[in-house]
Design a protein around this motif. Structure first.
Motif, PDB file in Angstrom:
ATOM      1  N   UNK A 153      26.357  79.158  47.326  1.00  0.00           N
ATOM      2  CA  UNK A 153      25.188  80.498  46.540  1.00  0.00           C
ATOM      3  C   UNK A 153      26.564  81.574  46.036  1.00  0.00           C
ATOM      4  N   UNK A 154      28.135  80.684  46.455  1.00  0.00           N
ATOM      5  CA  UNK A 154      28.727  81.386  45.695  1.00  0.00           C
ATOM      6  C   UNK A 154      29.277  81.325  44.503  1.00  0.00           C
ATOM      7  N   UNK A 155      28.702  80.311  43.802  1.00  0.00           N
ATOM      8  CA  UNK A 155      29.010  79.373  42.543  1.00  0.00           C
ATOM      9  C   UNK A 155      27.577  79.471  42.231  1.00  0.00           C
ATOM     10  N   UNK A 156      28.077  79.303  40.452  1.00  0.00           N
ATOM     11  CA  UNK A 156      26.157  78.779  40.143  1.00  0.00           C
ATOM     12  C   UNK A 156      25.880  78.561  40.358  1.00  0.00           C
ATOM     13  N   UNK A 157      24.644  78.024  40.383  1.00  0.00           N
ATOM     14  CA  UNK A 157      23.345  77.129  40.617  1.00  0.00           C
ATOM     15  C   UNK A 157      23.791  75.927  39.327  1.00  0.00           C
ATOM     16  N   UNK A 158      23.288  74.782  39.623  1.00  0.00           N
ATOM     17  CA  UNK A 158      23.490  74.266  38.211  1.00  0.00           C
ATOM     18  C   UNK A 158      22.822  74.255  37.464  1.00  0.00           C
ATOM     19  N   UNK A 159      22.962  74.422  35.982  1.00  0.00           N
ATOM     20  CA  UNK A 159      21.949  74.198  35.266  1.00  0.00           C
ATOM     21  C   UNK A 159      21.244  73.065  34.459  1.00  0.00           C
ATOM     22  N   UNK A 214      27.771  84.621  36.443  1.00  0.00           N
ATOM     23  CA  UNK A 214      27.594  85.491  38.013  1.00  0.00           C
ATOM     24  C   UNK A 214      26.710  84.976  38.620  1.00  0.00           C
ATOM     25  N   UNK A 215      27.057  83.981  39.810  1.00  0.00           N
ATOM     26  CA  UNK A 215      26.268  84.028  40.479  1.00  0.00           C
ATOM     27  C   UNK A 215      25.393  84.523  41.338  1.00  0.00           C
ATOM     28  N   UNK A 216      25.520  86.084  41.130  1.00  0.00           N
ATOM     29  CA  UNK A 216      24.755  87.069  41.976  1.00  0.00           C
ATOM     30  C   UNK A 216      23.179  87.493  40.910  1.00  0.00           C
ATOM     31  N   UNK A 217      23.736  87.075  39.407  1.00  0.00           N
ATOM     32  CA  UNK A 217      22.721  88.077  38.438  1.00  0.00           C
ATOM     33  C   UNK A 217      22.557  86.409  37.649  1.00  0.00           C
ATOM     34  N   UNK A 218      23.060  85.080  37.554  1.00  0.00           N
ATOM     35  CA  UNK A 218      22.963  84.263  36.993  1.00  0.00           C
ATOM     36  C   UNK A 218      22.687  84.238  35.721  1.00  0.00           C
ATOM     37  N   UNK A 219      23.744  85.068  35.136  1.00  0.00           N
ATOM     38  CA  UNK A 219      24.098  85.598  34.030  1.00  0.00           C
ATOM     39  C   UNK A 219      25.452  85.024  33.290  1.00  0.00           C
ATOM     40  N   UNK A 220      26.054  85.193  32.056  1.00  0.00           N
ATOM     41  CA  UNK A 220      26.540  84.998  31.472  1.00  0.00           C
ATOM     42  C   UNK A 220      27.485  86.222  31.427  1.00  0.00           C
ATOM     43  N   UNK A 221      29.065  85.858  32.052  1.00  0.00           N
ATOM     44  CA  UNK A 221      29.244  87.342  32.222  1.00  0.00           C
ATOM     45  C   UNK A 221      29.989  87.934  31.013  1.00  0.00           C
ATOM     46  N   UNK A 222      29.481  89.377  30.914  1.00  0.00           N
ATOM     47  CA  UNK A 222      29.955  89.944  29.161  1.00  0.00           C
ATOM     48  C   UNK A 222      31.386  90.360  29.289  1.00  0.00           C
TER      49      UNK A 222
END
Length: 126
Positions: free
Chosen positions: A8-14, A36-44
């Motif tokens: 869970x410390x890395x993004x889930x596979x898309x 970002x594995x916490x938000x599931x969003x691409x980092x700014x």
């Protein structure tokens, strides 16, 4: 024997792939993008922030597999634009300062979710 790695410390596979697969003494990491594995969003941010996020994701997957960045033997880097190479390389050097894996860097016409960088890696598990 093959083992599939998930943290869970890395993004889930898309898509239909694993974060990493352990086969014998090798750990094959799927290409990681700056999610970002916490938000599931691409980092700014630009290439530096995106590279840092990708390498942190890789570090987390390696740790789950029982390895570290020091165990990485090969890296394949996909950059959206090779003009980002110097900035990318400065951040990359912070993560691979002593043990420097073999590396290929390729400019890609397009990357998932229109990110600036994707990195795949292979580690040797001792």
């Amino acid at each position: 024997m093959v083992e599939y790695v998930f943290t869970d410390r890395a993004p889930k596979p898309i898509g239909p792939y694993s974060q990493a697969v352990i086969a014998g003494n090798f750990v094959f990491l799927s290409g990681q993008i700056p999610i970002d594995p916490k938000t599931g969003e691409i980092v700014d941010g630009g290439i530096r922030d995106q590279t840092r996020r990708v390498l942190e994701n890789i570090k987390a997957i390696l740790e789950e597999a029982g390895c570290s960045l020091n165990d990485v033997v090969s890296v394949t880097v996909f950059l959206k634009d090779l003009s980002h190479f110097n900035d990318f390389n400065e951040v990359y050097s912070d993560y691979f300062s002593e043990n420097r894996p073999a590396r290929s860097t390729i400019q890609a016409a397009a990357l998932p979710k229109n990110v600036l960088v994707e990195i795949a890696a292979i580690a040797y598990k001792k």
